[in-house]
Motif scaffolding. Sequence first.
Motif, PDB file in Angstrom:
ATOM      1  N   ILE A   1      -7.344  -6.252   0.637  1.00 27.48           N
ATOM      2  CA  ILE A   1      -6.771  -5.010   1.163  1.00 27.48           C
ATOM      3  C   ILE A   1      -7.817  -4.239   1.958  1.00 27.48           C
ATOM      4  O   ILE A   1      -7.553  -3.755   3.059  1.00 27.48           O
ATOM      5  CB  ILE A   1      -6.212  -4.162   0.004  1.00 27.48           C
ATOM      6  CG1 ILE A   1      -5.050  -4.899  -0.668  1.00 27.48           C
ATOM      7  CG2 ILE A   1      -5.770  -2.788   0.495  1.00 27.48           C
ATOM      8  CD1 ILE A   1      -4.610  -4.289  -1.969  1.00 27.48           C
ATOM      9  N   ARG A   2      -9.014  -4.144   1.425  1.00 25.47           N
ATOM     10  CA  ARG A   2     -10.075  -3.384   2.099  1.00 25.47           C
ATOM     11  C   ARG A   2     -10.451  -4.027   3.431  1.00 25.47           C
ATOM     12  O   ARG A   2     -10.592  -3.335   4.448  1.00 25.47           O
ATOM     13  CB  ARG A   2     -11.300  -3.291   1.178  1.00 25.47           C
ATOM     14  CG  ARG A   2     -12.552  -2.730   1.850  1.00 25.47           C
ATOM     15  CD  ARG A   2     -13.636  -2.448   0.838  1.00 25.47           C
ATOM     16  NE  ARG A   2     -13.725  -3.440  -0.193  1.00 25.47           N
ATOM     17  CZ  ARG A   2     -14.387  -4.590  -0.095  1.00 25.47           C
ATOM     18  NH1 ARG A   2     -15.003  -4.896   1.041  1.00 25.47           N
ATOM     19  NH2 ARG A   2     -14.449  -5.431  -1.105  1.00 25.47           N
TER      20      ARG A   2
ATOM     21  N   GLU B   1      -8.385  -6.371  -4.182  1.00 27.27           N
ATOM     22  CA  GLU B   1      -8.946  -5.191  -3.523  1.00 27.27           C
ATOM     23  C   GLU B   1      -9.731  -5.593  -2.289  1.00 27.27           C
ATOM     24  O   GLU B   1      -9.671  -4.913  -1.258  1.00 27.27           O
ATOM     25  CB  GLU B   1      -9.838  -4.417  -4.499  1.00 27.27           C
ATOM     26  CG  GLU B   1     -10.437  -3.141  -3.940  1.00 27.27           C
ATOM     27  CD  GLU B   1     -11.740  -3.372  -3.167  1.00 27.27           C
ATOM     28  OE1 GLU B   1     -12.085  -2.519  -2.334  1.00 27.27           O
ATOM     29  OE2 GLU B   1     -12.384  -4.429  -3.405  1.00 27.27           O
TER      30      GLU B   1
ATOM     31  N   PHE C   1      -8.323   1.827  -2.352  1.00 25.10           N
ATOM     32  CA  PHE C   1      -7.988   0.410  -2.270  1.00 25.10           C
ATOM     33  C   PHE C   1      -7.970  -0.228  -3.657  1.00 25.10           C
ATOM     34  O   PHE C   1      -7.143  -1.096  -3.947  1.00 25.10           O
ATOM     35  CB  PHE C   1      -8.984  -0.319  -1.367  1.00 25.10           C
ATOM     36  CG  PHE C   1      -8.910   0.095   0.080  1.00 25.10           C
ATOM     37  CD1 PHE C   1      -7.716   0.536   0.633  1.00 25.10           C
ATOM     38  CD2 PHE C   1     -10.034   0.042   0.895  1.00 25.10           C
ATOM     39  CE1 PHE C   1      -7.645   0.908   1.973  1.00 25.10           C
ATOM     40  CE2 PHE C   1      -9.966   0.418   2.228  1.00 25.10           C
ATOM     41  CZ  PHE C   1      -8.777   0.854   2.761  1.00 25.10           C
TER      42      PHE C   1
ATOM     43  N   ALA D   1       0.832  -1.207   0.000  1.00 22.66           N
ATOM     44  CA  ALA D   1       0.000   0.000   0.000  1.00 22.66           C
ATOM     45  C   ALA D   1       0.868   1.259   0.000  1.00 22.66           C
ATOM     46  O   ALA D   1       0.582   2.226  -0.715  1.00 22.66           O
ATOM     47  CB  ALA D   1      -0.932  -0.002   1.205  1.00 22.66           C
TER      48      ALA D   1
ATOM     49  N   GLY E   1     -10.497   1.895   7.982  1.00 21.29           N
ATOM     50  CA  GLY E   1      -9.938   2.186   6.666  1.00 21.29           C
ATOM     51  C   GLY E   1      -9.561   3.642   6.440  1.00 21.29           C
ATOM     52  O   GLY E   1      -8.463   3.928   5.950  1.00 21.29           O
TER      53      GLY E   1
ATOM     54  N   ILE F   1     -13.615   5.755   0.998  1.00 21.30           N
ATOM     55  CA  ILE F   1     -13.254   4.755   2.007  1.00 21.30           C
ATOM     56  C   ILE F   1     -13.908   5.159   3.321  1.00 21.30           C
ATOM     57  O   ILE F   1     -13.613   6.219   3.881  1.00 21.30           O
ATOM     58  CB  ILE F   1     -11.728   4.665   2.168  1.00 21.30           C
ATOM     59  CG1 ILE F   1     -11.092   4.207   0.861  1.00 21.30           C
ATOM     60  CG2 ILE F   1     -11.370   3.718   3.308  1.00 21.30           C
ATOM     61  CD1 ILE F   1      -9.578   4.267   0.857  1.00 21.30           C
TER      62      ILE F   1
END
Length: 391
Positions: free
Chosen positions: A100-101, A97, A70, A59, A347, A342
């Motif tokens: 990661i989210r 994605e 993301f 990231a 997040g 986000i």
Amino acid sequence: MPAGTVSPIDPCLDQLTRWSGVVADDTQMPDLLTALEAVPDPRARRGRRYRLPSLIAVALCAVSAGARSFYAIADWAAGVPRQVLQRCGIRFRVPSEATIRQVFGRVDGDALDRVLGRHLAARTGADTVRLAVAVDGKTIRGARIGKQAAPHLVAAVTHGDTVVLGQCRTADKSNEIPTVRKLLRGIDIAGAVVTIDAMHTQKATARCLREQCRAEYVMIVKANQLGLLDRVRHQPWEQVPVVWSDPIERGHGREESRSYKIVTVSRGLRFPYARQAIQITRRRRPIGSEIWSVEVVYAICSLPCEQAPPKLLASWIRGHWHIENKIHYVRDVTFDEDRSTIRTGHGPQVMATIRNVVISLHRRAGQSNIARACRRLAANPDHAVDLVLNA
């Protein structure tokens, strides 16, 4: 393999990727990845495909190349050569994605801030003058959900190289004032001078800085502290000469100058550890106009005049706004933070932390235009990894 044949696997690359297996060898891990091991992983051990430090490193690399979401981080990971991901510890599948989210939505944002802030602070070069740190807050407006308040984050940033030393989220039913004290107690600022705006000109904050953090302060005084403001205003300013004047600056369609008067105070202000009171006279006019507007602002400082001469005091007062101009403004304009969608879990704070770190790394690398720096790294992913892993 026939004699004289060279293995297609780079030995150096192989060393960088071995730690991503079941057993990690800390002697082979880049310093950043080693530091990120201290961030608590919210996932159960069973079923983990990616180490948390690897996801954070990916990231950071993606955002340093201009990623804003993301989805953009996942697209960057899917588009770079395999060896780039291997340097971050991603050896097999490319993270999606959704992964990661979900992971970043559960990571403790304050813990991530502490780990990355300490890592950057440990690599900030020692200066010949006293370290100056600005503290201010910012609301992530795009992260508001329904009638809930948008997340509000308070950060501490060095004046000179604008390195973010720490960041803390304000409780939903609270405000910045207790959050600032929590943030300051969590970072090492012993011997530094902290610049704070008028909201935080509080006796408890002054005591926290001097007694718990062993730091000094420069605080702006305004009408939220009427008694203190009245006592500062009634100092004999008419009898005090101007001890410093900033050169006239031209920018944003106007000319501006500042002059400073300083008096030594002790018990007369009835404010903890106050040693100097400052009167700042700001004169502004639009370029081409002959009419100047005048504004008078007051401040207090915990250092005596021997340790905080007029020129240095003036630089601290002006340098406080670096946190707005070089951090918050860049997050809004270059990374479009206020329009970020986000919103889930931690997040928004995690992404704000990643943006802070990336801006700090670019600044420390000598980049003044962060948008241009991101474009250049987007064209060469290996340079993005170099910037992050060599932090």
